[in-house]
Design a protein around this motif. Structure first.
Motif, mmCIF file in Angstrom:
data_model
loop_
_atom_site.group_PDB
_atom_site.id
_atom_site.type_symbol
_atom_site.label_atom_id
_atom_site.label_comp_id
_atom_site.label_asym_id
_atom_site.label_seq_id
_atom_site.Cartn_x
_atom_site.Cartn_y
_atom_site.Cartn_z
ATOM 1 N N LEU A 1 12.061 7.414 -7.267
ATOM 2 C CA LEU A 1 10.869 7.211 -6.443
ATOM 3 C C LEU A 1 9.670 6.818 -7.307
ATOM 4 N N PHE A 2 9.503 7.504 -8.441
ATOM 5 C CA PHE A 2 8.410 7.168 -9.356
ATOM 6 C C PHE A 2 8.586 5.744 -9.894
ATOM 7 N N SER A 3 9.830 5.390 -10.213
ATOM 8 C CA SER A 3 10.109 4.052 -10.732
ATOM 9 C C SER A 3 9.777 2.986 -9.704
ATOM 10 N N ASP A 4 10.175 3.221 -8.455
ATOM 11 C CA ASP A 4 9.896 2.260 -7.384
ATOM 12 C C ASP A 4 8.390 2.113 -7.166
ATOM 13 N N ALA A 5 7.666 3.241 -7.252
ATOM 14 C CA ALA A 5 6.211 3.202 -7.090
ATOM 15 C C ALA A 5 5.568 2.381 -8.198
ATOM 16 N N HIS A 6 6.053 2.570 -9.413
ATOM 17 C CA HIS A 6 5.527 1.831 -10.557
ATOM 18 C C HIS A 6 5.768 0.333 -10.408
ATOM 19 N N ASN B 1 -7.233 -2.004 -8.267
ATOM 20 C CA ASN B 1 -8.237 -1.669 -9.269
ATOM 21 C C ASN B 1 -8.821 -0.281 -9.032
ATOM 22 N N GLY B 2 -9.127 0.427 -10.111
ATOM 23 C CA GLY B 2 -9.797 1.712 -10.020
ATOM 24 C C GLY B 2 -8.827 2.878 -9.962
ATOM 25 N N LEU B 3 -9.129 3.935 -10.710
ATOM 26 C CA LEU B 3 -8.267 5.118 -10.790
ATOM 27 C C LEU B 3 -7.974 5.716 -9.418
ATOM 28 N N GLU B 4 -9.011 5.973 -8.648
ATOM 29 C CA GLU B 4 -8.820 6.621 -7.354
ATOM 30 C C GLU B 4 -8.003 5.755 -6.410
ATOM 31 N N ASN B 5 -8.290 4.454 -6.371
ATOM 32 C CA ASN B 5 -7.545 3.552 -5.496
ATOM 33 C C ASN B 5 -6.079 3.445 -5.909
ATOM 34 N N GLN B 6 -5.818 3.479 -7.213
ATOM 35 C CA GLN B 6 -4.442 3.392 -7.694
ATOM 36 C C GLN B 6 -3.644 4.643 -7.325
ATOM 37 N N ILE B 7 -4.268 5.806 -7.459
ATOM 38 C CA ILE B 7 -3.572 7.045 -7.111
ATOM 39 C C ILE B 7 -3.346 7.120 -5.603
ATOM 40 N N LEU B 8 -4.309 6.653 -4.816
ATOM 41 C CA LEU B 8 -4.112 6.600 -3.365
ATOM 42 C C LEU B 8 -2.975 5.636 -3.009
ATOM 43 N N TYR B 9 -2.853 4.552 -3.783
ATOM 44 C CA TYR B 9 -1.759 3.601 -3.563
ATOM 45 C C TYR B 9 -0.417 4.293 -3.775
ATOM 46 N N PHE B 10 -0.319 5.068 -4.858
ATOM 47 C CA PHE B 10 0.920 5.794 -5.124
ATOM 48 C C PHE B 10 1.225 6.778 -3.989
ATOM 49 N N ALA B 11 0.183 7.496 -3.533
ATOM 50 C CA ALA B 11 0.370 8.459 -2.452
ATOM 51 C C ALA B 11 0.898 7.766 -1.203
ATOM 52 N N ASP B 12 0.312 6.637 -0.855
ATOM 53 C CA ASP B 12 0.753 5.893 0.326
ATOM 54 C C ASP B 12 2.173 5.358 0.149
ATOM 55 N N PHE B 13 2.510 4.978 -1.096
ATOM 56 C CA PHE B 13 3.873 4.502 -1.361
ATOM 57 C C PHE B 13 4.880 5.623 -1.102
ATOM 58 N N GLU C 1 13.852 5.884 -18.863
ATOM 59 C CA GLU C 1 13.058 4.671 -19.022
ATOM 60 C C GLU C 1 12.220 4.392 -17.784
ATOM 61 N N GLU C 2 12.844 4.465 -16.601
ATOM 62 C CA GLU C 2 12.145 4.142 -15.368
ATOM 63 C C GLU C 2 11.025 5.132 -15.052
ATOM 64 N N SER C 3 11.360 6.425 -15.084
ATOM 65 C CA SER C 3 10.354 7.423 -14.734
ATOM 66 C C SER C 3 9.275 7.526 -15.810
ATOM 67 N N GLN C 4 9.648 7.303 -17.061
ATOM 68 C CA GLN C 4 8.661 7.352 -18.130
ATOM 69 C C GLN C 4 7.656 6.221 -17.983
ATOM 70 N N GLN C 5 8.112 5.077 -17.467
ATOM 71 C CA GLN C 5 7.199 3.960 -17.241
ATOM 72 C C GLN C 5 6.114 4.358 -16.250
#
Length: 202
Positions: free
Chosen positions: A69-74, A83-95, A129-133
């Motif tokens: 799941l982390f790999s797919d999100a990445h 762009n932006g820390l908060e927007n990126q983390i919200l993107y991950f949450a929505d993913f 490799e995937e999750s570490q990315q």
């Protein structure tokens, strides 16, 4: 990767995938090691090359599924840059939310079995490799966000734990409301968590 290592990985992945199917279909308690190896078409001795017992398999399977799941999100955010820390983390949450909405069995399994130790294992031992990315990318966006964060792992775990438990109730049971109705409140809570764990340089 050589042919031998490739075959080993295929066998291990076959056991993991078969176990996931059986655990979500029959339940963990009713699934035996024999069930898993028989359905995977492998010898029982092969199971013990990779796992100590059924509990070890469950823990590694949880880390494996979380790692995927982390790999797919990445990979997704690389294709759809934000762009932006908060927007990126919200993107991950929505993913994660969208992934759980599409796969209720994955949601049930991860929400029930993910713990801090297993969460950390997803970045160290399983599909490294995937999750570490994903982990490296997460750490990088914190640096680029020009903020100080003393406990980035705890912040990440807190957010994922919140998203997981929220999805479990809102997606599976529509309680207290649907996921779509709750998402704006969830976003606000995530933003508050980020701001609680980070500080701007003086």
């Amino acid at each position: 990767m050589g042919k031998i290592e490739s075959k080993k990985k295929q066998k291990k992945n076959a056991l993991l995938q078969t176990a996931f199917e059986l655990f979500t279909d029959k339940g963990f308690a009713k699934t035996t090691i024999s069930d898993i190896v028989n359905q995977a078409g492998l010898a029982k001795g092969t199971f013990y090359l990779y796992f100590k017992d059924k509990y070890d398999l469950r823990n590694k399977l949880t880390a494996y599924k979380a790692g995927q799941l982390f790999s797919d999100a990445h990979q997704s955010i690389l294709v759809h840059p934000v762009n932006g820390l908060e927007n990126q983390i919200l993107y991950f949450a929505d993913f994660f939310i969208e992934s759980f909405e599409k796969d209720h069995e994955l949601l049930r399994f991860i929400a029930k079995n993910l713990s801090w130790g297993i969460f950390r294992t997803a970045f160290e031992q399983t599909v490294p490799e995937e999750s570490q990315q994903f982990y490296d990318y997460f750490m990088e966006i914190i640096k680029k966000g020009s903020v100080s964060c003393e406990e980035p792992e705890l912040m990440l775990f807190t957010i994922i734990e919140l998203v997981g438990s929220t999805c479990y109730n809102c997606i599976l049971f529509h309680q207290p409301v649907s996921m779509e109705e709750y998402k704006p409140f969830l976003h606000q809570t995530i933003l508050q968590i980020i701001r609680q764990y980070t500080t701007l340089p003086e």
